[in-house]
Design a protein around this motif. Sequence first.
Motif, PDB file in Angstrom:
ATOM      1  N   ARG A 209      29.771   0.574  19.569  1.00 26.88           N
ATOM      2  CA  ARG A 209      30.052   1.452  20.733  1.00 26.88           C
ATOM      3  C   ARG A 209      30.893   2.878  20.113  1.00 26.88           C
ATOM      4  N   ASP A 210      31.820   2.783  19.248  1.00 22.25           N
ATOM      5  CA  ASP A 210      32.660   3.840  18.993  1.00 22.25           C
ATOM      6  C   ASP A 210      31.618   4.744  18.034  1.00 22.25           C
ATOM      7  N   ILE A 211      30.896   4.349  17.413  1.00 26.59           N
ATOM      8  CA  ILE A 211      29.832   5.006  16.458  1.00 26.59           C
ATOM      9  C   ILE A 211      28.808   5.790  17.532  1.00 26.59           C
ATOM     10  N   ARG A 212      28.439   5.075  18.346  1.00 20.81           N
ATOM     11  CA  ARG A 212      27.153   5.733  19.340  1.00 20.81           C
ATOM     12  C   ARG A 212      27.974   7.006  19.946  1.00 20.81           C
ATOM     13  N   ARG A 213      29.302   6.632  20.446  1.00 17.10           N
ATOM     14  CA  ARG A 213      29.954   7.801  21.253  1.00 17.10           C
ATOM     15  C   ARG A 213      30.119   8.966  20.208  1.00 17.10           C
TER      16      ARG A 213
ATOM     17  N   ASP B 209      29.107  12.751  20.514  1.00 14.88           N
ATOM     18  CA  ASP B 209      29.965  13.863  20.467  1.00 14.88           C
ATOM     19  C   ASP B 209      29.663  14.818  19.393  1.00 14.88           C
ATOM     20  N   VAL B 210      29.030  14.323  18.069  1.00 12.06           N
ATOM     21  CA  VAL B 210      28.560  15.364  16.890  1.00 12.06           C
ATOM     22  C   VAL B 210      27.350  15.954  17.520  1.00 12.06           C
TER      23      VAL B 210
ATOM     24  N   ASP C  10      34.313  12.766   9.994  1.00 11.74           N
ATOM     25  CA  ASP C  10      35.366  11.929   9.077  1.00 11.74           C
ATOM     26  C   ASP C  10      35.553  10.602   9.840  1.00 11.74           C
ATOM     27  N   GLU C  11      35.808  10.691  11.219  1.00  9.96           N
ATOM     28  CA  GLU C  11      36.045   9.747  11.793  1.00  9.96           C
ATOM     29  C   GLU C  11      34.587   8.732  12.069  1.00  9.96           C
ATOM     30  N   GLN C  12      33.719   9.294  12.086  1.00 15.54           N
ATOM     31  CA  GLN C  12      32.594   8.487  12.147  1.00 15.54           C
ATOM     32  C   GLN C  12      32.200   7.707  10.636  1.00 15.54           C
TER      33      GLN C  12
ATOM     34  N   GLU D 243      30.672  -1.663   8.236  1.00 16.36           N
ATOM     35  CA  GLU D 243      30.111  -2.234   7.081  1.00 16.36           C
ATOM     36  C   GLU D 243      31.002  -3.546   6.867  1.00 16.36           C
ATOM     37  N   ALA D 244      32.041  -3.247   6.610  1.00 13.94           N
ATOM     38  CA  ALA D 244      32.923  -4.509   6.275  1.00 13.94           C
ATOM     39  C   ALA D 244      32.858  -5.421   7.318  1.00 13.94           C
TER      40      ALA D 244
END
Length: 246
Positions: free
Chosen positions: A63-67, A71-72, A115-117, A125-126
């Motif tokens: 969800r953070d990645i999609r957000r 934004d990007v 950078d956050e992304q 990935e981890a």
Amino acid sequence: MKADPADQRRLLDLAEIDAELARLAHRRRTLPEDGEHATAEKAVQAAKDKLIGIETTAGDLDRDIRRIERDVEGVRARTVRDHEMLAAAGVGAKQAADLQHELETLGRRQGVLEDEQLEIMEQREAVGIDLDHARGELATAEETLTDVAARRESALADITASEAGRRRARAAAVAAIGAADLLAAYETRLSQGRVGAGPLRERRCGACRLELDRTFIGQLRAAAADDVVHCEECGAILVRTSESGL
């Protein structure tokens, strides 16, 4: 109490059958597979809990990645629009300066977001590796549970079959005993959780395995063959046979 010596000896066959039934009941209560099954169930639940925890973390990161991606994209769209406005004819110096300042701000904002992304994608990935490992652990735990359950069911089926056979044998043994009083006395002791009967062998009671007093042995020698006698130690019906040494 009096009973035909033959009926008394048949009582030993019944006692042996009941001993086998008692052993089967004990085996049913103490199956090692029961403990293994409980352990395997706990392992499966622990693996599920662990997997759910990792899946929750993975979902939060997704969800953070999609957000951030949204934004990007928003920043990029705004940047494109500002560039188009700068390139358009009739843009005043102040507006151009404002647009240029906004483009610099958007550039910095895009850099921070990217950078956050990247950081979150590395975390994801981890977590993905952890997720694969947790799924493998759950699959292994479930396989173990399935194997233990199958072995437990097989063991219980064997016990059930053995019990059924012994109960048929018991019914036949009971039917062969003609002395109702003798059988009733035996069944009463059995219902109390005690051994009903045992053979006398070399001054020892076959029910409690204790050596009997010489005086009591003398009384047994003097007793009639059809007298029903009881062990002075445990109270079981004491059956005299050719191996009793009297």
